[in-house]
Write a protein that holds these residues in place. Structure first.
Motif, PDB file in Angstrom:
ATOM      1  N   CYS A   1       0.830  -1.213   0.000  1.00 11.13           N
ATOM      2  CA  CYS A   1       0.000   0.000   0.000  1.00 11.13           C
ATOM      3  C   CYS A   1       0.861   1.259   0.000  1.00 11.13           C
ATOM      4  N   GLY A   2       1.986   1.193  -0.679  1.00  9.66           N
ATOM      5  CA  GLY A   2       2.858   2.354  -0.795  1.00  9.66           C
ATOM      6  C   GLY A   2       3.830   2.533   0.344  1.00  9.66           C
ATOM      7  N   ALA A   3       3.794   1.675   1.367  1.00  9.04           N
ATOM      8  CA  ALA A   3       4.715   1.767   2.500  1.00  9.04           C
ATOM      9  C   ALA A   3       5.876   0.806   2.296  1.00  9.04           C
ATOM     10  N   VAL A   4       7.092   1.273   2.567  1.00  8.96           N
ATOM     11  CA  VAL A   4       8.281   0.422   2.542  1.00  8.96           C
ATOM     12  C   VAL A   4       8.466  -0.138   3.948  1.00  8.96           C
TER      13      VAL A   4
ATOM     14  N   GLY B   1       0.751  10.048  -1.942  1.00 10.08           N
ATOM     15  CA  GLY B   1      -0.477   9.711  -2.639  1.00 10.08           C
ATOM     16  C   GLY B   1      -0.926   8.280  -2.488  1.00 10.08           C
ATOM     17  N   SER B   2      -0.208   7.485  -1.684  1.00 11.40           N
ATOM     18  CA  SER B   2      -0.549   6.068  -1.520  1.00 11.40           C
ATOM     19  C   SER B   2      -1.564   5.891  -0.392  1.00 11.40           C
TER      20      SER B   2
ATOM     21  N   PHE C   1      -0.855   0.362  -6.262  1.00 15.77           N
ATOM     22  CA  PHE C   1       0.180   0.107  -5.257  1.00 15.77           C
ATOM     23  C   PHE C   1       0.237  -1.387  -4.927  1.00 15.77           C
ATOM     24  N   PRO C   2       0.771  -2.188  -5.853  1.00 14.82           N
ATOM     25  CA  PRO C   2       0.819  -3.633  -5.632  1.00 14.82           C
ATOM     26  C   PRO C   2       1.823  -3.993  -4.548  1.00 14.82           C
TER      27      PRO C   2
ATOM     28  N   ALA D   1       1.375  -7.880  -8.641  1.00 16.04           N
ATOM     29  CA  ALA D   1       0.699  -6.811  -9.373  1.00 16.04           C
ATOM     30  C   ALA D   1      -0.398  -7.363 -10.264  1.00 16.04           C
ATOM     31  N   GLU D   2      -1.402  -6.499 -10.527  1.00 21.05           N
ATOM     32  CA  GLU D   2      -2.430  -6.815 -11.514  1.00 21.05           C
ATOM     33  C   GLU D   2      -1.824  -6.786 -12.910  1.00 21.05           C
ATOM     34  N   GLU D   3      -2.496  -7.460 -13.826  1.00 21.87           N
ATOM     35  CA  GLU D   3      -2.012  -7.485 -15.210  1.00 21.87           C
ATOM     36  C   GLU D   3      -2.028  -6.095 -15.818  1.00 21.87           C
TER      37      GLU D   3
END
Length: 997
Positions: free
Chosen positions: A847-850, A877-878, A941-942, A962-964
């Motif tokens: 979700c955009g977090a490392v 923006g995540s 945000f995969p 990730a989605e296709e």
């Protein structure tokens, strides 16, 4: 001069006077570089009818609402059912707006596909009425014709982040020019309605209703100087769009690429409006007070060469025009055709035929992501602001290989690899032909300085960012669809090059200055922000310790961790790639290695001193300043003292501890982040290194310390490296500081031990006290561990009075310690910890977090580890940015499933369906527990996992879910590691390009 006394700059800010173009109201908590774009329909996921600008907070005088009558109360009760609070993420930078999370207001008027206007400040979102429960649905009727001067109105919406706010006001003007938002998005070619309501951040998009509950306008902006004045967008154009959507007809938008502005009659006369024309217009339109005047005519646009700035508009297609609304009507219905425009210039009538272009065609609806950056065609918005042609490749996300100096936005690409790139399609074809790791010449300009063409050599990264992806806006789904449009070409095989070193032009010290042949320039690029490190690019100098094997020692402020790309520039003539071979956990140096077989140059292995340099000794300082130039000075060692680099409390990152730092008597030492102290015979006595410290709360810049490190400290490690061994050190998990004998006596050190200290170290009568014990997982023998306040007398029966004497810890699993604790002398068997466990070897982007294990700096600063799931950074923006999951947070559970490690965390989040909400149990760095709710978004945000693997070409294995048709490439982008600010300091810095010309 404007109202604040500032002179107007041509094209740098809006060319409109503040009296005519009021400033935008500001929103609380927005970053300083996000003055606009509070709402972006492209990134939004909520529903309704809204404005698309961001606002920041200003201090305003309170507005006292009038007591509402029973009729107003009944109206408000009906209106509030149609008002929604919108929370949104703009998931990436695009056009004028950076990635951001914020809130705004919308109101329900029907169910729509997604629409955003190319110019005007409104958009339409859609929602599924079946998902609304526990409340009846209704809609507001749009009546722009009911906006009258003197009408009492109410602004109903989400003011300043509140769920519901009702502000009263009275319409005072209908012909105000559109607000000016600064260098980003601004509405234009429309009038605005003025009223006193004092709305603030979050109220953008609120309906402005009359006493009968009709929406007469849309709240859009307000004064930023404390005046209780608001500006509303008329609903004429939104109403037209609404009808087109309801009728499933195309929403045509025409343009002649000219910005008009309302000017009063007296100014029009000064511009050349004849008395006869004025009299005729005033007679036909007695309520009008001015006319439309051309403010900006874009070069190469349909009106270029036909209209000029200052032209007074009289007629369009034979019809006298005094308002924007009718002009928009004519242009929107004439796309692909022509209009006949009558203007007055200098008192003379001039009639011209102008082609009407498609406004949608010059408004970007796609962008391409490659090498960690994103690009699209220059938009009409940006071109209009700077009065330039609507063409060129705009860098909307300046990151990865295209992270330019000094600014994150505003760059136009002129050429890549000596090939012109006039548009996005050409740019894509050029990039497809560039192999991975290639270094190419890029020329570019900035919108704020179009006179200067910048030239740099860029390292094209197609290994951390292997995909070239096209994103296209889908107005049916409201999403951006991503498609792979090019795979990376493999890197070309490096070739051996020949080079010669330039000699320093100095008087004397020939043997000493010959050490320049032992230096290489080291450039380190970091694809992810791990371990709280604030930069994505660093440049410094490293000392070659073995020329045959290509071993180089460099500061950890330059090479902080081993997920990176490193290049070494030899003799300022050739570039070779390098890899991390060793990272010292506490002494602030790393050892890297380049392929020496590729270097045909007289590189010399530095001769390192085996005896420590002494205080007062004469030496020669050779360093590289911030301009990457070598400087030389004879100097004296002024002090050698034990230091610990200050920690950064907001975002823990690597720092050096338990070391003796050398200072010298020359002003050059503070200007240079890399260098050496060298004897007359060329023996290197100390490294001169840059140490990353705390972030200044006043300037929000990172403090860097420039200090010397005696070379004998390096020898135990370097000896193993030269033998081909990888050092496996063990260290005590403590941070110490020195105490003097006066303090030691008070704390319980006996006179006998005081005398022993004086005998053991005649120059420094000191002992070491445990200042902090690193937080670690309980081991079961904690009673034998050090505790804060312990004074160390001996380790393995050897008295400890110098930092270098602690080095015995490197190769012992346990040490027998004699300490003074609570005025008692006690014996301990203290464990050491393996240093390989301190470096990050696994990271997850979710979700955009490392997210990764708490790194060494966290363990140094915290007293309790809540879990091994630590948030190190997050993407703007995540979802993590939107819902408040911040760097330095610990995640302890997902939907009540405990997550003590990354393995359990991944297992818990991967079973969560996409686009659904879930709960996170979180602890802050200061031990405060809280619960976050978040919506999973695998499209933008995969979830990606990075695992250290020596068998992989990059040293890391990457797995993605990730989605296709979603985002795949997540490394890079604009990330926040916590603590605010962008970081500064010397030693090359983050934004120095590898080959800026």
């Amino acid at each position: 001069m404007d109202l604040n006394g500032d002179t107007r700059q041509k094209r740098k800010t809006s060319p409109i006077n503040i009296k005519e173009r009021p400033a935008k109201i500001l929103k609380p908590g927005s970053p300083h570089n996000m003055e606009n774009g509070d709402l972006s329909p492209d990134g939004a996921s909520e529903y309704g009818y809204m404005s698309d600008t961001i606002e920041e907070e200003v201090v305003q005088q309170p507005v006292i609402a009038m007591a509402d009558t029973a009729e107003w109360q009944a109206t408000i009760e009906q209106v509030v059912k149609n008002v929604v609070s919108i929370h949104f993420c703009q998931t990436c930078s695009f056009d004028t707006d950076a990635a951001i999370s914020s809130e705004a207001t919308g109101f329900v008027c029907d169910v729509y596909p997604v629409y955003r206007d190319p110019v005007h400040d409104f958009g339409i979102l859609r929602f599924d009425p079946k998902q609304i429960k526990y409340m009846p649905l209704s809609e507001l009727t749009l009546r722009p014709d009911l906006a009258k001067v003197g009408s009492e109105i109410r602004v109903v919406g989400n003011d300043a982040g509140e769920k519901l706010s009702i502000l009263s006001g009275v319409i005072s003007r209908l012909d105000r020019n559109a607000p000016e938002y600064g260098e980003g998005y601004s509405d234009f070619n429309t009038n605005y309605i003025q009223a006193a309501a004092a709305a603030s951040g979050g109220s953008s998009g609120s309906p402005v209703v009359n006493i009968h509950g009709r929406a007469v306008a849309l709240q859009a902006g307000g004064r930023s100087d404390g005046a209780a004045t608001d500006y509303f967008l008329p609903l004429d154009r939104p109403l037209r769009v609404l009808k087109c959507i309801q009728q499933a007809s195309p929403i045509t938008r025409g343009t002649i690429q000219t910005q008009w502005i309302i000017k009063p009659f007296d100014e029009c006369r000064r511009l050349g409006l004849s008395a006869e024309r004025e009299a005729s217009i005033r007679k036909g339109f007695p309520k009008e007070t001015g006319l439309l005047v051309a403010e900006v005519v874009l070069p190469e646009g349909p009106a270029d060469g036909k209209l000029e700035e200052g032209d007074v508009l009289i007629k369009v297609n034979g019809e006298i025009l005094t308002q924007f609304i009718r002009l928009d009507d004519i242009l929107d219905s004439s796309v692909g055709g022509k209009v006949k425009i009558l203007i007055q210039r200098g008192g003379r009538d001039m009639e011209v035929d102008v082609d009407v272009g498609d406004l949608h065609a010059i408004t970007p609806d796609r962008f391409v992501s490659v090498t960690g950056a994103s690009f699209h065609n220059l938009s009409y918005q940006q071109a209009r602001l700077y009065a330039i042609p609507v063409r060129g490749v705009y860098v909307c996300e300046a990151a990865g290989s295209y992270r330019f100096e000094s600014s994150e936005s505003g760059w136009l690409i002129e050429s890549v690899d000596q090939k012109k790139t006039p548009d996005l399609d050409t740019f894509i074809e050029v990039m497809k032909g560039i192999p991975d790791r290639a270094r190419v010449v890029v020329t570019y300009k900035h919108l704020r300085d179009l006179h200067t063409v910048n030239t740099s050599i860029m390292h094209m990264d197609r290994h951390w960012h292997p995909k070239m992806r096209m994103a296209i806006r889908n107005d049916q789904t409201g999403l951006w669809d991503f498609h792979n449009i090019g795979e990376a070409l493999p890197a070309q095989k490096p070739i051996r090059c020949k080079a010669e070193f330039a000699r320093l032009e100095t008087v004397g010290h020939e043997a000493a200055t010959d050490v320049v042949r032992s230096f290489v320039r080291v450039s380190c690029t970091l694809p992810l922000k791990l371990d709280g490190f604030p930069r994505t690019r660093r440049i410094g100098y490293g000392l070659v310790i073995n020329a045959e094997k290509g071993l180089v020692v460099v500061s950890r402020a330059t090479v902080p961790f081993d997920m990176c790309d490193i290049s070494c520039t030899v003799a300022d003539s050739m570039i070779v790639d390098a890899k991390v071979r060793f990272l010292h956990p506490i002494a602030n140096y790393a050892v890297i290695q380049y392929d020496a077989s590729l270097v045909d140059a007289p590189v010399k292995s530095a001769k390192l001193a085996t005896e420590s340099i002494k205080q007062g000794a004469s030496t020669i300082f050779i360093g590289w300043n911030q301009n990457l130039r070598a400087v030389v000075a004879s100097t004296t060692v002024t002090d050698i003292t034990t230091v610990a680099i200050p920690s950064n409390p907001a975002a823990p990152r690597y720092r050096a501890i338990n070391l003796d730092a050398i200072t010298v008597d020359t002003g050059l030492s503070g200007q240079c982040g890399s260098g050496v102290l060298v004897a007359e015979d060329g023996t290197v006595e100390a490294l001169w290194l840059s140490y990353l410290g705390e972030r200044s709360p006043s300037s929000s810049k990172d403090v860097e310390y420039h200090l010397g490190l005696a070379t004998p400290v390096l020898l135990p490690v370097l000896d193993q490296m030269e033998k081909g061994q990888t050092p496996k050190l063990r260290i005590l998990n403590i941070e110490t500081n020195t105490i003097q004998m006066s303090q030691a006596r008070i704390m319980g050190v006996t006179d006998e031990w005081v005398a022993k200290v004086a005998a053991a170290n005649p120059t420094r009568h000191q002992l070491f006290m445990v200042r902090k014990v690193d937080c670690a997982i309980p081991s079961g023998n904690d009673n034998d561990a050090f505790k804060e306040g312990d004074i160390i007398l001996t380790l393995n029966e050897k008295q400890i009075t110098r930092v270098s004497e602690l080095d015995m810890m490197y190769d012992h699993e346990y040490l027998n310690a004699l300490v003074v604790r609570n005025k008692e002398t006690i014996a301990l068997k203290v464990p050491t910890i393996p240093t390989e466990d301190l470096e990050t070897d696994r990271a997850v982007i979710f979700c955009g977090a490392v997210i990764h294990r708490p790194h060494h700096a966290v363990r140094q600063q915290i007293s309790k580890l809540h879990s091994e799931v630590y948030v190190s950074a997050r993407t703007r923006g995540s979802p993590s940015y939107q819902y408040g999951l911040a760097p330095t947070n610990f995640i302890t559970a997902v939907n009540d499933s405990p997550t003590p490690t990354l393995t359990e965390f991944l297992a818990a989040v991967n079973v969560i369906p996409d686009n659904t909400y879930f709960r996170l149990r979180v602890h802050t760095f200061d031990n405060v527990p809280w619960v976050a709710t978040m919506k999973k978004n695998e499209h933008y945000f995969p979830t990606v996992e990075y695992t250290k693997d020596a068998n992989e070409p990059n040293g890391w294995k990457v797995k993605t879910w990730a989605e296709e048709d979603g985002v795949i490439d997540l490394a890079g982008g604009l990330m926040d590691e916590g603590g605010g600010g962008s970081g500064g300091g010397g030693g090359g810095g983050e934004d120095a390009e590898e080959g800026a010309v």
